[in-house]
Design a protein around this motif. Structure first.
Motif, PDB file in Angstrom:
ATOM      1  N   PRO A 234      31.099  43.246  36.989  1.00  0.00           N
ATOM      2  CA  PRO A 234      31.498  44.000  38.186  1.00  0.00           C
ATOM      3  C   PRO A 234      32.742  44.848  37.946  1.00  0.00           C
ATOM      4  CG  PRO A 234      32.302  41.766  38.329  1.00  0.00           C
ATOM      5  CD  PRO A 234      31.514  41.828  37.041  1.00  0.00           C
ATOM      6  N   GLU A 235      33.027  45.718  38.885  1.00  0.00           N
ATOM      7  CA  GLU A 235      34.294  46.434  38.892  1.00  0.00           C
ATOM      8  C   GLU A 235      35.389  45.457  39.325  1.00  0.00           C
ATOM      9  OE1 GLU A 235      34.160  50.264  41.016  1.00  0.00           O
ATOM     10  OE2 GLU A 235      31.971  49.997  41.064  1.00  0.00           O
ATOM     11  N   LEU A 236      36.585  45.672  38.793  1.00  0.00           N
ATOM     12  CA  LEU A 236      37.702  44.768  39.080  1.00  0.00           C
ATOM     13  C   LEU A 236      38.730  45.435  39.986  1.00  0.00           C
ATOM     14  CD1 LEU A 236      38.383  43.291  35.514  1.00  0.00           C
ATOM     15  CD2 LEU A 236      36.711  42.563  37.220  1.00  0.00           C
ATOM     16  N   GLN A 237      39.334  44.623  40.844  1.00  0.00           N
ATOM     17  CA  GLN A 237      40.439  45.054  41.702  1.00  0.00           C
ATOM     18  C   GLN A 237      40.102  46.339  42.455  1.00  0.00           C
ATOM     19  OE1 GLN A 237      42.904  42.975  42.141  1.00  0.00           O
ATOM     20  NE2 GLN A 237      42.029  41.614  40.605  1.00  0.00           N
ATOM     21  N   VAL A 238      38.939  46.340  43.096  1.00  0.00           N
ATOM     22  CA  VAL A 238      38.505  47.497  43.886  1.00  0.00           C
ATOM     23  C   VAL A 238      39.237  47.497  45.219  1.00  0.00           C
ATOM     24  CG1 VAL A 238      36.530  48.577  45.047  1.00  0.00           C
ATOM     25  CG2 VAL A 238      36.267  47.602  42.756  1.00  0.00           C
ATOM     26  N   ARG A 239      39.661  48.678  45.640  1.00  0.00           N
ATOM     27  CA  ARG A 239      40.440  48.801  46.883  1.00  0.00           C
ATOM     28  C   ARG A 239      39.547  49.204  48.054  1.00  0.00           C
ATOM     29  NH1 ARG A 239      45.138  53.191  47.162  1.00  0.00           N
ATOM     30  NH2 ARG A 239      43.407  54.565  47.719  1.00  0.00           N
ATOM     31  N   PHE A 240      39.733  48.526  49.165  1.00  0.00           N
ATOM     32  CA  PHE A 240      39.077  48.872  50.424  1.00  0.00           C
ATOM     33  C   PHE A 240      40.166  49.299  51.413  1.00  0.00           C
ATOM     34  CE2 PHE A 240      35.955  46.325  48.352  1.00  0.00           C
ATOM     35  CZ  PHE A 240      34.712  46.678  48.878  1.00  0.00           C
ATOM     36  N   ASP A 241      40.045  50.497  51.941  1.00  0.00           N
ATOM     37  CA  ASP A 241      40.986  50.979  52.953  1.00  0.00           C
ATOM     38  C   ASP A 241      40.341  50.841  54.325  1.00  0.00           C
ATOM     39  OD1 ASP A 241      43.041  51.775  51.150  1.00  0.00           O
ATOM     40  OD2 ASP A 241      41.862  53.544  50.622  1.00  0.00           O
ATOM     41  N   ILE A 242      40.901  49.927  55.132  1.00  0.00           N
ATOM     42  CA  ILE A 242      40.314  49.612  56.437  1.00  0.00           C
ATOM     43  C   ILE A 242      41.419  49.581  57.493  1.00  0.00           C
ATOM     44  CG2 ILE A 242      38.971  47.933  57.769  1.00  0.00           C
ATOM     45  CD1 ILE A 242      37.899  46.881  55.067  1.00  0.00           C
ATOM     46  N   ALA A 243      41.231  50.380  58.527  1.00  0.00           N
ATOM     47  CA  ALA A 243      42.158  50.389  59.668  1.00  0.00           C
ATOM     48  C   ALA A 243      43.613  50.548  59.242  1.00  0.00           C
ATOM     49  CB  ALA A 243      41.979  49.112  60.494  1.00  0.00           C
ATOM     50  N   GLY A 244      43.825  51.448  58.294  1.00  0.00           N
ATOM     51  CA  GLY A 244      45.186  51.742  57.875  1.00  0.00           C
ATOM     52  C   GLY A 244      45.791  50.769  56.886  1.00  0.00           C
ATOM     53  N   ARG A 245      45.003  49.792  56.418  1.00  0.00           N
ATOM     54  CA  ARG A 245      45.500  48.835  55.437  1.00  0.00           C
ATOM     55  C   ARG A 245      44.614  48.847  54.199  1.00  0.00           C
ATOM     56  NH1 ARG A 245      46.945  42.986  57.634  1.00  0.00           N
ATOM     57  NH2 ARG A 245      47.675  42.956  55.477  1.00  0.00           N
ATOM     58  N   SER A 246      45.207  48.484  53.064  1.00  0.00           N
ATOM     59  CA  SER A 246      44.459  48.434  51.806  1.00  0.00           C
ATOM     60  C   SER A 246      44.256  46.987  51.386  1.00  0.00           C
ATOM     61  CB  SER A 246      45.212  49.193  50.705  1.00  0.00           C
ATOM     62  OG  SER A 246      45.289  50.564  51.006  1.00  0.00           O
ATOM     63  N   TYR A 247      43.034  46.683  50.964  1.00  0.00           N
ATOM     64  CA  TYR A 247      42.673  45.339  50.506  1.00  0.00           C
ATOM     65  C   TYR A 247      42.059  45.465  49.109  1.00  0.00           C
ATOM     66  CZ  TYR A 247      42.978  44.351  55.533  1.00  0.00           C
ATOM     67  OH  TYR A 247      43.398  44.242  56.843  1.00  0.00           O
TER      68      TYR A 247
END
Length: 327
Positions: A234-247
């Motif tokens: 899999p891809e590692l440390q993928v960022r999700f930007d949701i409701a103004g925050r990054s996960y």
């Protein structure tokens, strides 16, 4: 007497010699009693550590103390290598440290193993470094030796760790002037220079597979399992930007929109992660984070050490969770 032991502990940076004990007025009979009571720990003949310190430093520190004592007792200067150098450099090992100290023997006719020392016939390392007064192979050479002489898992885990630490230092601007950052290119060059008698292909494979985004040994273990069990990496440390925050998530299989996370429980004990919260607060925060991410993916699965270490069970788990197979 305890004050005398603590003084010798400080002077020897954790090691106490029999000569130092005699000089402090502690005779052989008293030493035996201290060992029986657990106040002293005999590392090898003539070398000791405080019993409390021995327990406190854990298996990594205990092996380092043993290696340092063995180097100190050697009749000729010793350059620690392989597992012993890895321990001194603070590299992670999944499994137990060996029962012997490993050292280079460039002039020997062949590697040998004695009761306490395993020697390796290999090219000398021109870049040895001193750690706590003991000569050890350079960090790059140690990684190459371990990747060539140990399992794929061991090599990848250690190289991942160093690449990750180096990338963090570069990002923080905390690199050492004049000291090149260890990269894959540096490790391939070191492999050429070291010319290991065996394991060259194993080392090349481990260096190629290593990834600076792998944040800890558990994540490295999981990636090695994906590779060995023929699942898609899999891809590692993928960022999700949701409701103004990054996960950021440990693993993301983009083709099937699946998140995977290694949960080694370290996040529930490390002060840097706890950030003043209690364990319950950290667990709740993790659950809240998972709830935020779930609507954006098809599934969100976690696993820990016990599962990842058992290849059969982990294989069944990955199949059941629909992790895609490697093409």
């Amino acid at each position: 007497m305890l004050e005398a032991l603590e003084t010798q502990d400080v002077l020897g940076d954790g090691l106490i010699t029999a000569d130092a004990l005699r000089a402090a007025g502690i005779n052989a009979h008293a030493v035996d009693l201290l060992v029986k009571r657990g106040e002293l720990r005999r590392l090898r003949r003539g070398w000791y550590a405080l019993g409390a310190k021995w327990k406190a430093v854990g298996s990594d520190g205990q092996y380092c103390l043993f290696a340092r004592a063995t180097a100190g007792a050697a009749k000729r200067p010793m350059v620690l290598s392989h597992h012993s150098a890895a321990a001194m450099h603070g590299l992670p090992l999944i499994g137990a440290w060996p029962a012997t100290v490993h050292a280079l023997a460039p002039d020997a006719q062949g590697g040998s193993s004695h009761r306490l020392v395993t020697t390796h016939r290999a090219a000398a390392d021109p870049n040895t470094t001193l750690i706590t007064g003991v000569a050890v192979t350079s960090l790059a050479r140690t990684l190459v030796d371990m990747a060539a002489g140990c399992s794929f898992l061991t090599g990848v885990t250690m190289i991942d760790h160093v690449l990750h630490q180096e990338s963090r230092r570069v990002m923080a601007g905390a690199g050492n002037p004049g000291v090149p950052t260890i990269t894959k290119a540096i490790l391939f060059a070191e492999l050429e220079a070291a010319r290991p008698r065996t394991g060259r292909q194993a080392a090349e494979r481990a260096i190629t597979f290593a990834d600076e985004l792998s944040a800890n040994a558990g994540e490295s273990l999981s990636r090695v399992r994906f590779e060995e069990l023929k699942f898609e990496i899999p891809e590692l440390q993928v960022r999700f930007d949701i409701a103004g925050r990054s996960y950021f998530v440990d693993y993301f299989w983009r083709g099937v929109r699946k998140i995977g996370e290694f949960d080694g429980h370290i996040k529930y004990t490390r002060a840097a992660v706890m950030n003043g919260k209690d364990v319950v607060g950290v667990v709740v925060a993790e659950k809240d984070r998972e709830s935020v991410l779930r609507p954006y993916v098809t599934s969100f699965d976690r696993w820990g050490w016990n599962l990842a270490l058992n290849a059969d069970e982990f294989y069944r788990f990955l199949c059941e969770k629909g992790v895609p197979r490697a093409r």
